[in-house]
Scaffold this active site. Structure first.
Site, PDB file in Angstrom:
ATOM      1  N   GLN A 101       0.832  -1.204   0.000  1.00 45.84           N
ATOM      2  CA  GLN A 101       0.000   0.000   0.000  1.00 45.84           C
ATOM      3  C   GLN A 101       0.867   1.255   0.000  1.00 45.84           C
ATOM      4  OE1 GLN A 101      -2.092  -1.515   3.623  1.00 45.84           O
ATOM      5  NE2 GLN A 101      -3.946  -0.913   2.548  1.00 45.84           N
TER       6      GLN A 101
ATOM      7  N   HIS B 215      -1.274   1.408  -4.412  1.00 40.11           N
ATOM      8  CA  HIS B 215      -1.624   2.831  -4.427  1.00 40.11           C
ATOM      9  C   HIS B 215      -0.706   3.656  -5.325  1.00 40.11           C
ATOM     10  CE1 HIS B 215      -3.626   2.161  -0.234  1.00 40.11           C
ATOM     11  NE2 HIS B 215      -4.397   1.792  -1.233  1.00 40.11           N
TER      12      HIS B 215
ATOM     13  N   CYS C 161       0.956  18.775 -23.007  1.00 37.15           N
ATOM     14  CA  CYS C 161      -0.341  19.351 -23.387  1.00 37.15           C
ATOM     15  C   CYS C 161      -0.751  20.545 -22.531  1.00 37.15           C
ATOM     16  CB  CYS C 161      -1.422  18.271 -23.315  1.00 37.15           C
ATOM     17  SG  CYS C 161      -1.905  17.818 -21.629  1.00 37.15           S
TER      18      CYS C 161
ATOM     19  N   SER D 283      -2.830  -1.147   9.216  1.00 36.47           N
ATOM     20  CA  SER D 283      -3.991  -1.176  10.105  1.00 36.47           C
ATOM     21  C   SER D 283      -5.207  -1.751   9.401  1.00 36.47           C
ATOM     22  CB  SER D 283      -4.311   0.237  10.592  1.00 36.47           C
ATOM     23  OG  SER D 283      -4.766   1.029   9.509  1.00 36.47           O
TER      24      SER D 283
END
Length: 291
Positions: A117, A135, A197, A236
């Protein structure tokens, strides 16, 4: 569908207590086929704070959400000013004993995969290969308009040139590389557009309130199906992005083991939770496995 972030979770009173017995972890790794899922807690010994627990960054800091970032030029200025300063410190972090142990488990054929993560790249720096960055990674920057992907280091050089003399003192660094700065400290910071861009640049990470790409989720689900057991390290499991895989494993009767000093949202589904510091615990496991 985008959802508001789950930032906090209160453990129920009936959660099973943690243990200091590492034998279940040693036994699972000895059997092989272990899928490792890591969270911010594995990087705290590298100087990167966790979000939760004692001293966690959420006690003083609310992370940028996807909704705020995309809706507000002021929010993007605040994010990039803080992140630019944080990147200087974040980029100097080095793998610790926990990252090294996970890489050793993989080298000896004990793992079926690694899902993290974290966005810090420390597993790869320690030698782990094929890591799924659930992530994303702070090392990349993506344009929200043309989808061009560029190295974060390239943008850092551009931001240094555009913001000469920007060197405020931060109150702290957070797990997402964001530094704690006041509105006064970020005022006047120049945010740069995509060189292809002119569009909006965003780090290639999943912000709070943003969805993990479906293809990435399905790949991780496949890793859970192929695993013999799941070992959670330093998470967690408050957010669904990681908890969903623990639930999947438990529903398939695959053993779930957790090493985390504090209670987790997955404890009720786990075979065991070891409540020890990760570097110490994983080094001890590696020693017992003669790695």
């Amino acid at each position: 569908m985008r959802t508001r972030p789950t930032l906090h979770w209160t453990p129920p009173a009936d959660l099973p207590p943690g243990t200091t017995d590492l034998r279940p972890v040693v036994d699972a790794l000895s059997a092989g086929g272990v899928l490792v899922i890591t969270g911010a807690g594995i990087s705290t010994e590298s100087g990167i704070p966790a979000y939760r627990g004692a001293g966690g960054s959420l006690t003083r800091h609310t992370p940028m959400t996807y909704q705020d970032f995309t809706a507000s030029p002021q929010a993007r200025r605040r994010y990039w000013a803080r992140s630019h300063l944080g990147w200087r410190t974040f980029g100097r972090a080095r793998p610790n004993d926990g990252h090294t142990a996970v890489a050793a488990f993989a080298r000896h054929g004990l793992l079926s995969g690694v899902i993290t993560q974290n966005v810090d790249g420390l597993h790869q720096a320690a030698g782990s290969e094929g890591v799924v960055e659930l992530h994303g990674s702070l090392a990349r920057v993506r344009c929200l308009d043309c989808d061009a992907m560029t190295p974060r280091g390239d943008l850092a050089v551009r931001l240094e040139a555009a913001n000469a003399g920007f060197a405020p003192v931060a109150a702290g660094i957070n797990p997402d590389g964001d530094a704690d700065l006041s509105d006064e400290q970020v005022a006047g910071f120049r945010v740069l557009p995509c060189t292809d861009c002119g569009g909006i640049l965003k780090p290639d990470v999943v912000f709070f309130g943003e969805s993990v790409p479906l293809q990435r989720i399905e790949h991780c689900r496949g890793l859970v199906r192929e695993a013999s057991s799941v070992l959670v390290l330093g998470s967690s499991l408050t957010v669904m992005s990681g908890l969903r895989f623990v639930r999947q494993a438990a529903q398939a009767d695959k053993p779930v083991l957790i090493v985390n000093r504090d209670p987790t949202r997955g404890d009720a589904l786990a075979h065991t939770r070891v409540g020890l510091p990760l570097g110490t615990a994983l080094s001890a496991v590696a020693d017992r496995l003669n790695l």
